[in-house]
Design a protein around this motif. Structure first.
Motif, PDB file in Angstrom:
ATOM      1  N   CYS A   5      42.122 -20.480  19.869  1.00 48.89           N
ATOM      2  CA  CYS A   5      42.680 -20.463  18.513  1.00 48.89           C
ATOM      3  C   CYS A   5      41.609 -19.888  17.592  1.00 48.89           C
ATOM      4  O   CYS A   5      40.481 -19.644  18.008  1.00 48.89           O
ATOM      5  CB  CYS A   5      43.192 -21.829  18.035  1.00 48.89           C
ATOM      6  SG  CYS A   5      41.979 -22.934  17.311  1.00 48.89           S
ATOM      7  N   ALA A  19      42.638 -26.134  24.706  1.00 45.51           N
ATOM      8  CA  ALA A  19      41.621 -25.350  25.403  1.00 45.51           C
ATOM      9  C   ALA A  19      41.530 -25.772  26.862  1.00 45.51           C
ATOM     10  O   ALA A  19      41.442 -24.936  27.765  1.00 45.51           O
ATOM     11  CB  ALA A  19      40.270 -25.517  24.719  1.00 45.51           C
ATOM     12  N   GLU A  50      40.002 -29.062  16.677  1.00 44.22           N
ATOM     13  CA  GLU A  50      38.593 -29.436  16.559  1.00 44.22           C
ATOM     14  C   GLU A  50      38.043 -29.297  15.142  1.00 44.22           C
ATOM     15  O   GLU A  50      36.900 -29.656  14.875  1.00 44.22           O
ATOM     16  CB  GLU A  50      37.748 -28.597  17.525  1.00 44.22           C
ATOM     17  CG  GLU A  50      38.058 -28.860  18.987  1.00 44.22           C
ATOM     18  CD  GLU A  50      37.646 -30.258  19.416  1.00 44.22           C
ATOM     19  OE1 GLU A  50      38.547 -31.118  19.506  1.00 44.22           O
ATOM     20  OE2 GLU A  50      36.450 -30.498  19.627  1.00 44.22           O
TER      21      GLU A  50
HETATM   22  S1  SF4 Z   1      38.645 -25.767  21.487  1.00 42.85           S
HETATM   23 FE1  SF4 Z   1      40.707 -26.067  20.628  1.00 42.85          FE
HETATM   24  S2  SF4 Z   1      40.333 -26.055  18.435  1.00 42.85           S
HETATM   25 FE2  SF4 Z   1      38.533 -25.182  19.359  1.00 42.85          FE
HETATM   26  S3  SF4 Z   1      38.889 -22.972  19.402  1.00 42.85           S
HETATM   27 FE3  SF4 Z   1      39.612 -23.764  21.362  1.00 42.85          FE
HETATM   28  S4  SF4 Z   1      41.764 -24.128  21.017  1.00 42.85           S
HETATM   29 FE4  SF4 Z   1      40.853 -23.964  18.998  1.00 42.85          FE
END
Ligand code: SF4
Ligand SMILES: [Zn+2]
Lengths: 558, 422
Positions: B23, B49, B162
């Motif tokens: 994301c 993720a 996050e």
């Molecule tokens: S860990 Fe989750 S919140 Fe962080 S960049 Fe990856 S998808 Fe986005």
């Protein structure tokens, strides 16, 4: 020995100030990308260009032009109306693109080359945004490039100063930042003021404290200027001072020069920092006083940041001053950013009008500075692209400097009160071609420590601009006959015919790597990227044959 | 048995400080284990993720009209398709910066129109930028300087998960006192309020459609005008207005992709409010978006052409028009005659169409039945190196290669197609 393949540039009038050559008719020889001596075997000359009636200089070097990085790209996205009036049609250049005040990277590279410029330096790269700045510069064709990284508004530096960290720590941090951001020099913008704006201070004078850290701009300036001298960086601290654009800021500028007390420094876009408060409108020229101070301070170099009339966009790291200026923007829209506990930026479109008293006087102040500062080796030709005007106005600016009657004709067309308030009409100086070559070639190269650029001696890079001598210097500098980049002809009659990739120049100085552990802890505790990922790796610039890196070193080993 | 031994001697590699491409936040603190091409997130990172990294690599062959083909044949077929096309559309655009560069170069070559999978959402923000401008901030500023954060119709429970741990309620901040007193508000449906432990958002529940009214009411209160609200809701909004008045650094967060058709109105209203606050105090906005390489796509397009998306290379000069060059509208109007679709971060299927297509990216169920060419490509940050720009438009991060599964990058495939265009 196999025959060499030499290109002869025969019989042009050569201006090569680095070697004191002032309009001497002589030939230049190019081989394997470099300037070489006259060949002993004439059959080595495979190509010969007759340059009689032509002026020959090294490729131009722009020491301060905003060509890559976040705020430049915001300006591009923000101004479709700017591009629509200046679209580059298919076939005009190797790739399509657009201008005018915020041109696409492709168009920037081609247009610089078409004016005979072969190197450009982006003066306001943020460590937090360095990767993007290099990506953009990587997509800027033909010209060599490099960037100055900002320090002095980052919370880390201010914490270090507030915590009275020893100078050696500050120096290690400077050197690490240069390396991590792949930068050529260090710049400070509104020292500590951008940070203070995040704490809602709306101005910060040289001796005013940052409300949170208790640090003054003077402390920031001295810490950085001193650290840079100790590290032996060729280009001194590049300073965009306090109070940009504020009437009366001439005093700040004089106080800044005094504060430096002999420490080497470069003051940038000084036009925006040379305003008095005299007259009915409480806005007057401070050029004479500033020029006088610069003339008697051999430690100081400067560039002007000339304004020229028309639509442009102002892009600056100085979020504090850009916010104040956003009220005068045209068209009415602006971007303001607080950035990553590192820096800030503001983007404000602006139209300089010749009938507007303030704008007209700004124009005159810039020219006064050019004409009153006596040493062209310490004065560089810039419009602070695009803040004063787009870089494509350089030929016009050169004509203003070289042609007094043209200058006085223009003076008659501007706001009459501004014309009357300026001493410009009485200044007789006309720049010579030799002085122009200093300001646009030899001077920037010497200041940046570029070694084989900016001159035409044996061993110099074969970056050469050839202009047809014409009394209309604007016309002459707009359309070079030929431009060579590393020995290859890239422009013929003002049109790009080849598009090689320029190198990226970086400065490398040693530092005690234990600073990296301190930084790791800081990044881990406070930042949103790791120190390792912030750093731009060499391969991101020169990998896959995309670009190349030229690493320069300190003037002396420390 | 030697094979058994080999398996026991731990074959997995741990990668630290990995930037996640799934994301627009690009969290770069993931620890990812690689074992014979299989990836698993062992520390940090969100559920999204973890699922995305753990997706098995599907051994996919290039396809031409549903039949397996050699890479060379498939590339030739893709080039032929583009050459035959009078008006190609490049959609999806789910790729990294190198992929975006290659796609734009190819688009220039064949006169294509270019849009991104999240083109409409990205255009909301750009429209506000182009009409009134913006005052924005970045992730580290939120983490360290904010004493008030307002999530305006922003649901951060899935995408941007996050943001809560890394920015809203981090374990430490430069201005400790601001972190200690930081208030977090959520405006929007109660079920969308942040559920991450410790966020403790003060919720002002309203429907998505009402978010704009609430923002306007906040502004009215600041300007001492009568807001068009009553009762409990007025009380809640007044409470937030009080919190804003008391704050030193207020951050307003929106998610363009969740705001719907009139997203630009909401963003514009929030920006007006921010501008009001900045007259006396400090405030800034932050857009959370730019998934599937979206932020990188508009940034790369902007530096290479001057224009963000959506744009067209069809004419003598570049043309920029987010409304006209919208994928869904072009397809519905029959204004294009071929589609090149790139989606390398997620298996987003190309829109349903009868047009000849070339699909580059993850295998989807659709690929085997479509008319045209399918070219499997790796995911940047997993299968090959790359770079992406974060949602705040400032920080670009390097993406590592974590495994070697011999999947080419989209950039490579696009360059190869360009070479075959003749
Ligand atoms: S860990 Fe989750 S919140 Fe962080 S960049 Fe990856 S998808 Fe986005
Ligand atoms: Zn500048």
């Amino acid at each position: 020995m196999a025959g060499r393949s030499i290109t002869e540039l025969r019989g042009g009038r050569v201006y090569d100030p680095a070697h004191g050559i002032d309009g001497v008719v002589q030939s230049i020889y190019l081989c394997d990308g470099q300037v070489v001596g006259a060949p002993s075997d004439p059959s080595d000359i495979k190509v010969s260009h007759d340059l009689s009636g032509c002026i020959v200089m090294a490729g131009g070097i722009d020491i301060h032009t905003h060509i890559g990085g976040g705020k430049v790209n915001l300006a591009r996205m923000m101004l479709p109306e700017d591009h629509r009036q200046d679209l580059v049609a298919r076939g005009r250049h190797p790739r399509m693109g657009s201008g005018h005040a915020a041109p696409s990277t492709l168009t920037v590279g081609y247009r610089y080359a078409e004016m005979g410029y072969t190197a450009c330096f982006e003066p306001a790269m943020l460590a937090a945004n360095a990767r993007q700045a290099h990506l953009e510069m990587g997509d800027t064709p033909i010209v060599d490039k490099g960037a100055y990284v900002l320090l002095g508004n980052d919370d880390l530096m201010l914490r270090m100063l507030a915590g009275k960290e020893p100078g050696v720590k500050v120096r290690d941090y400077i050197a690490w930042t240069l390396r991590a951001a792949q930068a050529m020099a260090i710049k400070v913008v509104n020292p500590g003021g951008i940070n203070a704006f995040k704490f809602n201070q709306r101005k910060l004078d040289l001796d005013e404290q940052n409300a949170y850290y208790g640090i003054t701009p003077r402390q920031v300036l001295l810490a950085l200027a001193d650290g840079i001298r100790e590290l032996g960086l060729p280009h001194p601290l590049h300073i965009h001072g306090c109070n940009l654009g504020v009437p009366g800021n001439l005093d700040t500028t004089l106080a800044t020069i005094a504060a430096l007390d002999g420490l080497p420094a470069h003051l940038t876009h000084v036009q925006f920092h040379s305003y008095g408060t005299e007259g009915d409108r409480k806005f007057s020229s401070g050029a004479a006083a500033v020029a006088e101070a610069v003339n008697r301070s051999p430690n100081i170099s400067m560039d002007v940041g000339q304004i020229l009339f028309g639509q442009t966009v102002t892009e600056s790291g100085d979020s504090m001053r850009q916010y104040a200026g956003s009220a005068f923007g045209s068209p009415k829209k602006s971007v303001l950013m607080d950035i990553e506990c590192d820096a800030g930026c503001g983007v404000v479109p602006f139209k300089y009008k010749d009938k507007n008293f303030v704008n007209a006087l700004q124009w005159a102040i810039g020219l006064e500075l050019f004409l009153l500062v006596s040493d062209p080796w310490r004065l560089f030709l810039t419009t602070d692209h695009p803040n004063g005007a787009p870089f494509t106005t350089y030929p016009h600016l050169i004509r203003l400097l070289m042609d007094r009657s043209f200058r006085n004709d223009m003076l008659k067309t501007i706001n009459p009160d501004a014309a009357a308030a300026s001493t410009l009409a009485s200044i007789e100086r006309e720049y010579t071609l030799y002085e122009i070559a200093i300001m646009t070639r030899a001077g920037p190269a010497r200041s940046l420590g570029l070694g084989n650029l900016g001159h035409l001696g044996v061993g110099a890079r074969g970056d050469v601009a050839v202009y047809v001598d014409h009394p209309d210097r604007e016309r002459m500098f707009t359309t070079p006959r030929f431009v060579f980049k590393a020995g290859e002809m890239i422009v013929r009659d003002g049109r790009v015919i080849a598009s090689p990739t320029g190198a990226t120049h970086v400065m490398r100085v040693d530092y005690d790597t234990s600073i990296e552990r301190t930084l790791d802890a800081y990044f881990e505790r406070y930042m949103t990227v790791s120190r390792r990922n912030l750093a731009v790796a060499d391969g991101e610039i020169d990998g896959d044959g995309r670009g190349s890196l030229i690493a320069h070193g300190a003037r002396r080993s420390s | 048995m030697p094979e058994q031994l080999a398996e026991n001697s731990d074959p997995s590699t741990l990668h630290h400080a990995v930037a996640c491409p799934f994301c627009g936040l690009l969290c770069d603190d993931l620890v990812v284990a690689e074992t014979r091409g299989a990836l698993s997130v062992t520390d940090n990172g969100c559920a999204k993720a973890r699922i995305a990294y753990a997706r098995p690599v599907v051994a996919a062959s290039p396809l031409v009209n549903g039949k397996p083909a050699s890479l060379d044949d498939a590339l030739n077929a893709a080039a032929r398709q583009l050459k035959r096309s009078r008006q190609p559309l490049f959609g999806g655009f789910g790729t990294d910066i190198d992929g975006a560069r290659a796609a734009l170069a190819l688009a220039e070559r064949c006169g294509a129109i270019v849009d991104h999978l999240h083109g409409r959402a990205l255009a909301h923000n750009v429209r506000v930028l182009q009409t009134r401008g913006l005052a924005t901030t970045t992730l580290a500023e939120v983490r360290n300087r904010a004493d008030l954060v307002v999530l305006v119709g922003a649901d951060i429970n899935d995408d941007f998960h996050e943001f809560a741990r890394r920015c809203l309620r981090p374990s430490s901040a430069l201005a400790e006192e601001r972190l200690a007193t930081r208030r977090v508000f959520h405006l929007g449906p109660a079920r969308e309020a942040p559920r991450q432990p410790g966020v403790d958002a003060e919720s002002i529940a309203c429907s998505r459609e009402e978010v704009l009214d609430l923002v306007n009411a906040l502004r009215a209160l600041r300007l001492q005008r009568q807001p068009r609200l009553r009762g409990k809701r007025l009380q809640a909004v007044s409470n937030l207005a009080g919190a804003i008045a008391a704050s030193e650094y207020a951050v307003f967060v929106w998610t363009p992709g969740q705001l719907g058709e009139d997203g630009d109105l909401v963003i514009g209203a929030v920006c007006d409010l921010i501008a009001d606050i900045n007259r006396s105090k400090r405030a800034a906005g932050l857009a959370l978006g730019g998934n599937d390489g979206g932020q990188s796509a508009i940034a790369t397009a902007a530096w290479l052409t001057g224009y963000p998306l959506q744009l067209s290379y069809a004419g003598r000069t570049l043309e920029y028009d987010p409304l006209r060059y919208d994928t869904a509208r072009l397809l519905a109007a029959g204004a294009v005659d071929s589609l090149l679709w790139v989606s390398t971060f997620n298996p987003h299927p190309a829109p349903v169409t009868d047009l000849p297509q070339t699909v580059i990216g993850m295998p989807t169920a659709q690929a085997s039945s479509m008319r045209g060419v399918y070219l499997p490509a790796g995911t940047p940050g997993l299968d090959h190196r790359g770079q992406l720009i974060r949602t705040d438009g400032v920080v670009a991060l390097p993406l590592p290669q974590l495994r070697d599964v011999a999947l080419p990058s989209a950039a490579f495939l696009l360059h190869e197609i360009a070479k075959r265009m003749g």
